[in-house]
Design a protein around this motif. Sequence first.
Motif, PDB file in Angstrom:
ATOM      1  N   LEU A 210       0.793  -1.224   0.000  1.00 48.14           N
ATOM      2  CA  LEU A 210       0.000   0.000   0.000  1.00 48.14           C
ATOM      3  C   LEU A 210       0.826   1.275   0.000  1.00 48.14           C
ATOM      4  O   LEU A 210       0.269   2.355  -0.144  1.00 48.14           O
ATOM      5  N   SER A 211       2.143   1.173   0.194  1.00 47.63           N
ATOM      6  CA  SER A 211       2.983   2.373   0.178  1.00 47.63           C
ATOM      7  C   SER A 211       3.253   2.817  -1.249  1.00 47.63           C
ATOM      8  O   SER A 211       3.400   1.988  -2.156  1.00 47.63           O
ATOM      9  N   GLY A 212       3.317   4.134  -1.431  1.00 46.81           N
ATOM     10  CA  GLY A 212       3.656   4.694  -2.727  1.00 46.81           C
ATOM     11  C   GLY A 212       5.044   5.299  -2.715  1.00 46.81           C
ATOM     12  O   GLY A 212       5.738   5.299  -1.683  1.00 46.81           O
ATOM     13  N   PRO A 213       5.479   5.873  -3.845  1.00 44.72           N
ATOM     14  CA  PRO A 213       6.812   6.487  -3.904  1.00 44.72           C
ATOM     15  C   PRO A 213       7.001   7.605  -2.888  1.00 44.72           C
ATOM     16  O   PRO A 213       8.105   7.809  -2.378  1.00 44.72           O
ATOM     17  N   GLN A 214       5.936   8.335  -2.578  1.00 50.21           N
ATOM     18  CA  GLN A 214       6.015   9.441  -1.625  1.00 50.21           C
ATOM     19  C   GLN A 214       5.506   9.050  -0.241  1.00 50.21           C
ATOM     20  O   GLN A 214       5.365   9.913   0.621  1.00 50.21           O
ATOM     21  N   SER A 215       5.180   7.779  -0.041  1.00 49.58           N
ATOM     22  CA  SER A 215       4.632   7.339   1.254  1.00 49.58           C
ATOM     23  C   SER A 215       5.289   6.043   1.701  1.00 49.58           C
ATOM     24  O   SER A 215       4.622   5.135   2.202  1.00 49.58           O
ATOM     25  N   THR A 216       6.591   5.949   1.538  1.00 47.55           N
ATOM     26  CA  THR A 216       7.329   4.763   1.952  1.00 47.55           C
ATOM     27  C   THR A 216       7.546   4.808   3.460  1.00 47.55           C
ATOM     28  O   THR A 216       8.169   5.734   3.982  1.00 47.55           O
ATOM     29  N   SER A 217       7.032   3.811   4.156  1.00 47.74           N
ATOM     30  CA  SER A 217       7.182   3.772   5.608  1.00 47.74           C
ATOM     31  C   SER A 217       8.583   3.301   5.979  1.00 47.74           C
ATOM     32  O   SER A 217       9.335   2.762   5.152  1.00 47.74           O
ATOM     33  N   LEU A 218       8.937   3.488   7.242  1.00 49.74           N
ATOM     34  CA  LEU A 218      10.281   3.124   7.689  1.00 49.74           C
ATOM     35  C   LEU A 218      10.548   1.623   7.553  1.00 49.74           C
ATOM     36  O   LEU A 218      11.623   1.246   7.063  1.00 49.74           O
ATOM     37  N   PRO A 219       9.637   0.730   7.963  1.00 52.87           N
ATOM     38  CA  PRO A 219       9.920  -0.705   7.765  1.00 52.87           C
ATOM     39  C   PRO A 219      10.153  -1.070   6.300  1.00 52.87           C
ATOM     40  O   PRO A 219      11.024  -1.884   6.000  1.00 52.87           O
ATOM     41  N   VAL A 220       9.387  -0.482   5.387  1.00 58.54           N
ATOM     42  CA  VAL A 220       9.580  -0.774   3.965  1.00 58.54           C
ATOM     43  C   VAL A 220      10.927  -0.245   3.485  1.00 58.54           C
ATOM     44  O   VAL A 220      11.642  -0.905   2.721  1.00 58.54           O
ATOM     45  N   HIS A 221      11.297   0.951   3.942  1.00 51.88           N
ATOM     46  CA  HIS A 221      12.592   1.519   3.546  1.00 51.88           C
ATOM     47  C   HIS A 221      13.735   0.670   4.095  1.00 51.88           C
ATOM     48  O   HIS A 221      14.732   0.429   3.387  1.00 51.88           O
ATOM     49  N   LEU A 222      13.611   0.200   5.329  1.00 53.64           N
ATOM     50  CA  LEU A 222      14.637  -0.671   5.893  1.00 53.64           C
ATOM     51  C   LEU A 222      14.746  -1.967   5.108  1.00 53.64           C
ATOM     52  O   LEU A 222      15.846  -2.473   4.860  1.00 53.64           O
ATOM     53  N   PHE A 223      13.610  -2.501   4.722  1.00 48.59           N
ATOM     54  CA  PHE A 223      13.598  -3.739   3.945  1.00 48.59           C
ATOM     55  C   PHE A 223      14.327  -3.559   2.615  1.00 48.59           C
ATOM     56  O   PHE A 223      15.116  -4.410   2.199  1.00 48.59           O
TER      57      PHE A 223
END
Length: 262
Positions: A210-223
């Motif tokens: 559900l995250s977009g290019p401008q809405s990347t959450s911290l867990p997704v970014h860490l992944f």
Amino acid sequence: MSRRRPWLLLPFVGAVYIGLLAPLVVVVAVSFGPSPNFDFPPHGFTLDWFAAFFASSAYVSAFFRVSLVVGLIAGVLATLLGTAAAVGLVRFRFFGREALETFFLTPLLVPEILLGAALYLFYARLRMPASIWTLLWGHLIICTPYVIRSVTAGLVGMDPRLEEAAMSLGANRIQAFFKVTLPLLRSSLLSGAIFAFIISFSDINLALFLSGPQSTSLPVHLFSQIQWQGDPTIAAASTLQIVIIGLLILIVQRVFRLRLMV
């Protein structure tokens, strides 16, 4: 046997604690180590990786502008929706109440990865692009059941005659709820809100879909960072998450301890 010889359980309890806490200890230790290669135990002490975290616009945006904001909004909205649902389920009797309660708790039973895929396909059919709002709606779905269970437990343990006594003294039902019931539920409300925030703040299964290019959450970014590069800045960001979640859990324990003392 455990009552007569409680010391026999100590090795098993110790093994469980080691299994749960050892990964956290390694992550925290690596975040303070000077080596860029995830060396453990660390050979020194440095705060450079935390400085790199706050210097990175991607990390700061994922942490403060997405995960923290979505978590706070999801916690507040889930508390409002969950409290209203819990009051309706506990205080009123109507046809289909058990089925409705089961429906509200369904997100706890469905694997989050499947729920994330289903929401992604749903948004795609509606032609809704991934954004912070799609992420927030998905987190509301998985956070609200925790509030419902917490507030329901508080309502079930509350004597309804207290509210009836307030009504007999001249208060209407709404006034009795806000002046009598709601203050007595403050520990359940706070616990539900904190757990809702923790679930949203640490979620990755739904956020991957559900995250977009401008809405990347911290867990997704860490992944994504773990997949493409190895940098102890990942450990520093994880340490900040551990500290925030740990403090919130301590607050919940403190609230329940005070409630039991009262």
